[in-house]
Motif scaffolding. Structure first.
Motif, PDB file in Angstrom:
ATOM      1  N   ASP A  23      22.611 -44.434  38.267  1.00 25.93           N
ATOM      2  CA  ASP A  23      21.302 -43.812  38.536  1.00 25.93           C
ATOM      3  C   ASP A  23      20.318 -44.828  39.069  1.00 25.93           C
ATOM      4  O   ASP A  23      19.614 -44.610  40.042  1.00 25.93           O
ATOM      5  N   ASP A 176      -2.372 -29.227  26.159  1.00 26.76           N
ATOM      6  CA  ASP A 176      -0.974 -28.958  25.809  1.00 26.76           C
ATOM      7  C   ASP A 176      -0.020 -29.838  26.598  1.00 26.76           C
ATOM      8  O   ASP A 176       0.983 -30.301  26.100  1.00 26.76           O
ATOM      9  N   ASN A 177      -0.353 -30.032  27.852  1.00 20.45           N
ATOM     10  CA  ASN A 177       0.572 -30.745  28.719  1.00 20.45           C
ATOM     11  C   ASN A 177      -0.215 -31.536  29.753  1.00 20.45           C
ATOM     12  O   ASN A 177      -0.972 -30.950  30.527  1.00 20.45           O
ATOM     13  N   SER A 180       0.907 -32.821  34.541  1.00 23.09           N
ATOM     14  CA  SER A 180       0.332 -32.533  35.857  1.00 23.09           C
ATOM     15  C   SER A 180      -0.902 -33.397  36.145  1.00 23.09           C
ATOM     16  O   SER A 180      -1.184 -33.729  37.289  1.00 23.09           O
ATOM     17  N   MET A 184      -1.232 -35.779  39.373  1.00 24.34           N
ATOM     18  CA  MET A 184      -2.438 -35.686  40.190  1.00 24.34           C
ATOM     19  C   MET A 184      -2.954 -37.094  40.518  1.00 24.34           C
ATOM     20  O   MET A 184      -3.314 -37.400  41.643  1.00 24.34           O
ATOM     21  N   PHE A 187      -0.805 -38.793  43.146  1.00 27.41           N
ATOM     22  CA  PHE A 187      -1.126 -38.356  44.522  1.00 27.41           C
ATOM     23  C   PHE A 187      -2.371 -39.076  45.040  1.00 27.41           C
ATOM     24  O   PHE A 187      -2.368 -39.641  46.125  1.00 27.41           O
ATOM     25  N   LEU A 191      -2.743 -42.251  48.035  1.00 29.75           N
ATOM     26  CA  LEU A 191      -3.493 -42.145  49.296  1.00 29.75           C
ATOM     27  C   LEU A 191      -4.687 -43.101  49.305  1.00 29.75           C
ATOM     28  O   LEU A 191      -4.851 -43.888  50.236  1.00 29.75           O
ATOM     29  N   MET A 196       0.289 -44.944  50.702  1.00 25.74           N
ATOM     30  CA  MET A 196       0.754 -44.011  51.740  1.00 25.74           C
ATOM     31  C   MET A 196       0.438 -44.529  53.131  1.00 25.74           C
ATOM     32  O   MET A 196       1.205 -44.342  54.071  1.00 25.74           O
TER      33      MET A 196
ATOM     34  N   GLU B  21      -0.432 -18.579  27.602  1.00 24.90           N
ATOM     35  CA  GLU B  21      -0.547 -19.283  26.311  1.00 24.90           C
ATOM     36  C   GLU B  21      -1.019 -20.709  26.506  1.00 24.90           C
ATOM     37  O   GLU B  21      -1.652 -21.293  25.643  1.00 24.90           O
ATOM     38  N   PHE B  22      -0.676 -21.318  27.637  1.00 27.74           N
ATOM     39  CA  PHE B  22      -1.037 -22.721  27.904  1.00 27.74           C
ATOM     40  C   PHE B  22      -2.067 -22.762  29.030  1.00 27.74           C
ATOM     41  O   PHE B  22      -1.742 -23.100  30.162  1.00 27.74           O
ATOM     42  N   ARG B  23      -3.303 -22.412  28.696  1.00 28.89           N
ATOM     43  CA  ARG B  23      -4.310 -22.252  29.747  1.00 28.89           C
ATOM     44  C   ARG B  23      -4.722 -23.561  30.396  1.00 28.89           C
ATOM     45  O   ARG B  23      -4.960 -23.611  31.589  1.00 28.89           O
ATOM     46  N   VAL B  24      -4.812 -24.644  29.590  1.00 26.18           N
ATOM     47  CA  VAL B  24      -5.235 -25.928  30.169  1.00 26.18           C
ATOM     48  C   VAL B  24      -4.161 -26.420  31.143  1.00 26.18           C
ATOM     49  O   VAL B  24      -4.465 -26.889  32.235  1.00 26.18           O
ATOM     50  N   ASP B  25      -2.906 -26.272  30.722  1.00 25.47           N
ATOM     51  CA  ASP B  25      -1.800 -26.674  31.598  1.00 25.47           C
ATOM     52  C   ASP B  25      -1.836 -25.853  32.878  1.00 25.47           C
ATOM     53  O   ASP B  25      -1.610 -26.369  33.979  1.00 25.47           O
ATOM     54  N   PHE B  28      -4.502 -27.390  35.035  1.00 22.15           N
ATOM     55  CA  PHE B  28      -4.079 -28.705  35.544  1.00 22.15           C
ATOM     56  C   PHE B  28      -3.065 -28.561  36.677  1.00 22.15           C
ATOM     57  O   PHE B  28      -3.114 -29.276  37.665  1.00 22.15           O
ATOM     58  N   ARG B  29      -2.139 -27.637  36.514  1.00 25.18           N
ATOM     59  CA  ARG B  29      -1.101 -27.499  37.534  1.00 25.18           C
ATOM     60  C   ARG B  29      -1.656 -26.965  38.839  1.00 25.18           C
ATOM     61  O   ARG B  29      -1.214 -27.349  39.917  1.00 25.18           O
ATOM     62  N   VAL B  31      -4.730 -27.534  39.904  1.00 22.75           N
ATOM     63  CA  VAL B  31      -5.453 -28.658  40.527  1.00 22.75           C
ATOM     64  C   VAL B  31      -4.464 -29.694  41.070  1.00 22.75           C
ATOM     65  O   VAL B  31      -4.683 -30.268  42.138  1.00 22.75           O
ATOM     66  N   MET B  32      -3.364 -29.900  40.352  1.00 23.11           N
ATOM     67  CA  MET B  32      -2.359 -30.873  40.810  1.00 23.11           C
ATOM     68  C   MET B  32      -1.831 -30.511  42.200  1.00 23.11           C
ATOM     69  O   MET B  32      -1.797 -31.353  43.099  1.00 23.11           O
ATOM     70  N   MET B  35      -4.328 -31.100  44.833  1.00 23.50           N
ATOM     71  CA  MET B  35      -4.397 -32.535  45.170  1.00 23.50           C
ATOM     72  C   MET B  35      -3.296 -32.913  46.160  1.00 23.50           C
ATOM     73  O   MET B  35      -3.501 -33.722  47.057  1.00 23.50           O
ATOM     74  N   PHE B  36      -2.113 -32.327  45.949  1.00 22.95           N
ATOM     75  CA  PHE B  36      -1.004 -32.594  46.860  1.00 22.95           C
ATOM     76  C   PHE B  36      -1.377 -32.154  48.279  1.00 22.95           C
ATOM     77  O   PHE B  36      -1.181 -32.887  49.251  1.00 22.95           O
ATOM     78  N   ILE B  38      -4.420 -31.749  49.512  1.00 24.66           N
ATOM     79  CA  ILE B  38      -5.519 -32.576  50.041  1.00 24.66           C
ATOM     80  C   ILE B  38      -4.999 -33.938  50.509  1.00 24.66           C
ATOM     81  O   ILE B  38      -5.356 -34.410  51.589  1.00 24.66           O
ATOM     82  N   THR B  39      -4.122 -34.554  49.709  1.00 21.44           N
ATOM     83  CA  THR B  39      -3.638 -35.892  50.102  1.00 21.44           C
ATOM     84  C   THR B  39      -2.774 -35.817  51.369  1.00 21.44           C
ATOM     85  O   THR B  39      -2.830 -36.705  52.207  1.00 21.44           O
ATOM     86  N   ALA B 177      21.326 -36.541  36.147  1.00 19.37           N
ATOM     87  CA  ALA B 177      21.042 -36.206  37.549  1.00 19.37           C
ATOM     88  C   ALA B 177      19.822 -36.953  38.046  1.00 19.37           C
ATOM     89  O   ALA B 177      19.348 -36.742  39.156  1.00 19.37           O
ATOM     90  N   ARG B 178      19.297 -37.836  37.230  1.00 19.84           N
ATOM     91  CA  ARG B 178      18.021 -38.497  37.545  1.00 19.84           C
ATOM     92  C   ARG B 178      18.072 -39.237  38.888  1.00 19.84           C
ATOM     93  O   ARG B 178      17.202 -39.084  39.719  1.00 19.84           O
TER      94      ARG B 178
END
Lengths: 269, 262
Positions: A23, A176-177, A180, A184, A187, A191, A196, B21-25, B28-29, B31-32, B35-36, B38-39, B177-178
């Motif tokens: 890997d 929670d997570n 992301s 962010m 990314f 840039l 990049m 159930e995971f509103r903050v996530d 974030f996703r 906005v993530m 960002m992709f 925009i960049t 598979a990494r």
């Protein structure tokens, strides 16, 4: 954290990474080569006239910039491996680290440096290959002082990138997570940090903002320093800004950690 | 077929309720991905500060092309990405057993089990960017050509899924598979650049053996230059061929699967 303990964590992490050798080598060699070929092709389509200069870089200079961006970028970001801080908070596995005889974030940093050791070996090999097979730009002269300043800037870049990532990951005490959130940052930092595209290619109006943000000191600054494009007085200024950001991140990280620990239940979510 | 549609409707219901159930996530996703976008646009804006054309395309054309890639990416993230991310863990932990026991195609179940509701919002944003790029593009683009372009973009998302899956299936033998997954991530960047910057063998590889240029670049080319029968045949036959290879490879891989110790 004691030096011996730091070294132990560092060695274990390096060995762990090497246990998936296939890997590791596939990822580094093929991934780096694929990235390099792509930027080489892209810039070949822009440098259409012989002797053309773009933002102060000749074609060979641009190639060298990207070789360094790809290889040194791995050192700055810790081989691109995630830190797991957010995951450990989320799952509650942070608890076991709290029993360790060293601060959690120091252990994580030792782990991160351990992950980078094999990358250093690869870096030496791939830079050697560049030295043998690709033409070196006429405008770049490797001087001992610039190399020394570049290495110092690179160490600082590693610590700065780590500190920013940690602060973001500590948001896992509330969110929670945070995966992301970190992506962010990747990314944006790539840039606006010069991974990049070299920062000198940005319009002039953007330069003061780019110089004030921390991302430049993670990628573009150490690379330009190594290439001898940063005069000594600018280097000192850059290191000052870099240190200020690092200090700010440490203070912020400490505050977030203290508040987060008050919320941490240890059972995971 | 109806059975599969009913099953997919259940997947959707389950995925939406989980996402809420995971509103903050969720936030974030969104906005993530933003960002992709925009960049990527920022990257090309900087590049076009130093050149008028890239691979024969001006900035307006590249904006249409890259927004097409955003559509592909958003479709992929919405329909497949979460499932493909989980897939190696299913194999390594032996959890694939549960999928193999279902009375439906295991490949269908593994690939489409989870619908990323948060990325669905990004699909809407990508559609907005794409609509803006097409609207501001000064060249003539008849409605029929735009429809064909959108169909080819959908085909591109499917091809992207097939390619990623082909890079992941070796997990049945390699245990991790990494490495290959990271290599695929490096290769996908080739799909984010205009096809005509590539020359010679590299270009030939990118339209045949590793057809990344057929994902978004070739559809954009068809939009700008009009449809060409042989190019359409090329895109559809390469997609069909790769899908066939995926089915065969999957069959072979499942046969060598030995549950938890795989």
């Amino acid at each position: 954290m004691r030096a011996r303990l730091f070294l132990n964590v560092f060695t274990i992490e390096a060995r762990k990474l090497m246990s998936y050798r296939a890997d590791f080598w596939i990822n580094t060699l093929v991934g780096s080569l694929a990235n390099f070929v792509l930027v080489y092709i892209l810039w070949s389509a822009i440098y259409l006239e012989p002797g053309q200069i773009v933002a102060g870089y000749s074609f060979d200079g641009m190639v060298l910039y990207y070789v360094l961006a790809i290889l040194l970028g791995r050192l700055v970001t810790g081989s691109g491996k995630p830190l797991d801080v957010g995951q450990e908070i989320y799952e509650g596995s942070l608890s076991r680290y709290l029993l360790f005889p060293a601060p959690y974030l120091s252990i994580k940093y030792a782990q991160r440096l351990g992950m980078m050791l094999p990358s250093l070996i690869q870096l030496a090999m791939l830079l050697g290959a560049y030295w043998i097979f690709l033409p070196r730009p006429a405008e770049v002269e490797f001087k001992a002082l610039a190399v020394l300043q570049g290495v110092v800037a690179l160490c600082m870049a590693n610590a700065l990138y780590y500190s920013i990532t940690v602060v973001l990951q500590l948001a896992a005490f509330w969110a929670d997570n945070v995966w992301s959130l970190v992506i962010m940052m990747v990314f944006v930092s790539r840039l606006l940090g010069g991974a990049m595209v070299p920062l000198a290619t940005f319009p002039d109006a953007w330069q003061p903002l780019l110089a004030a943000l921390p991302f430049r000191y993670c990628f573009g600054f150490p690379i330009d320093t190594l290439m001898g494009r940063v005069p000594t007085h600018e280097w000192f200024f850059g290191m000052g800004v870099s240190l200020a950001w690092f200090g700010l991140m440490c203070v912020l990280g400490r505050a977030v950690w203290s508040r987060g620990m008050l919320r941490y239940s240890g059972v995971g979510i | 077929m109806l059975r599969y549609l009913r099953l997919y409707r259940s997947f959707l219901r389950f995925s939406f309720s989980r996402a809420m159930e995971f509103r903050v996530d969720f936030f974030f996703r969104v906005v993530m991905d933003l960002m992709f976008y925009i960049t990527q646009i920022g990257f090309f804006a900087v590049i076009y500060g130093h050149t008028r054309e890239l691979g024969g395309w001006d900035f307006d054309q590249t904006l249409v092309f890259i927004s097409g890639f955003f559509l592909v990416d958003a479709l992929h993230m919405t329909l497949f990405a979460n499932n493909l991310w989980m897939f190696p863990f299913l194999v390594n932990k032996g959890d694939l057993d549960y999928y193999l026991l279902r009375p439906v195609s295991s490949l269908f179940f593994v690939s489409l089990r989870e619908f990323a509701a948060n990325s669905f919002l990004n699909l809407l944003i990508a559609m907005g960017i794409s609509a803006y790029a097409l609207w501001s593009y000064p060249g003539a683009t008849p409605a029929s050509q735009v429809l064909l372009y959108l169909a080819l973009i959908a085909n591109g998302a499917f091809l992207y899924y097939i390619l990623q899956m082909l890079f992941l299936i070796p997990v049945f033998w390699l245990h991790s598979a990494r490495g290959l997954s990271d290599v695929f991530a490096s290769f996908t960047k080739y799909a984010e650049r205009p096809e005509r910057i590539y020359q010679g063998y590299v270009r030939r590889v990118l339209v045949s053996l590793l057809p990344l240029c057929l994902i978004a670049s070739r559809p954009a080319q068809i939009l700008f230059e009009g449809p060409d029968f042989w190019t359409l045949v090329h895109i559809t036959s390469v997609t069909a061929l790769f899908f066939l290879v995926l089915l065969l490879f999957w069959k072979l891989a499942v046969r060598s699967y030995s549950s938890a110790s795989s």
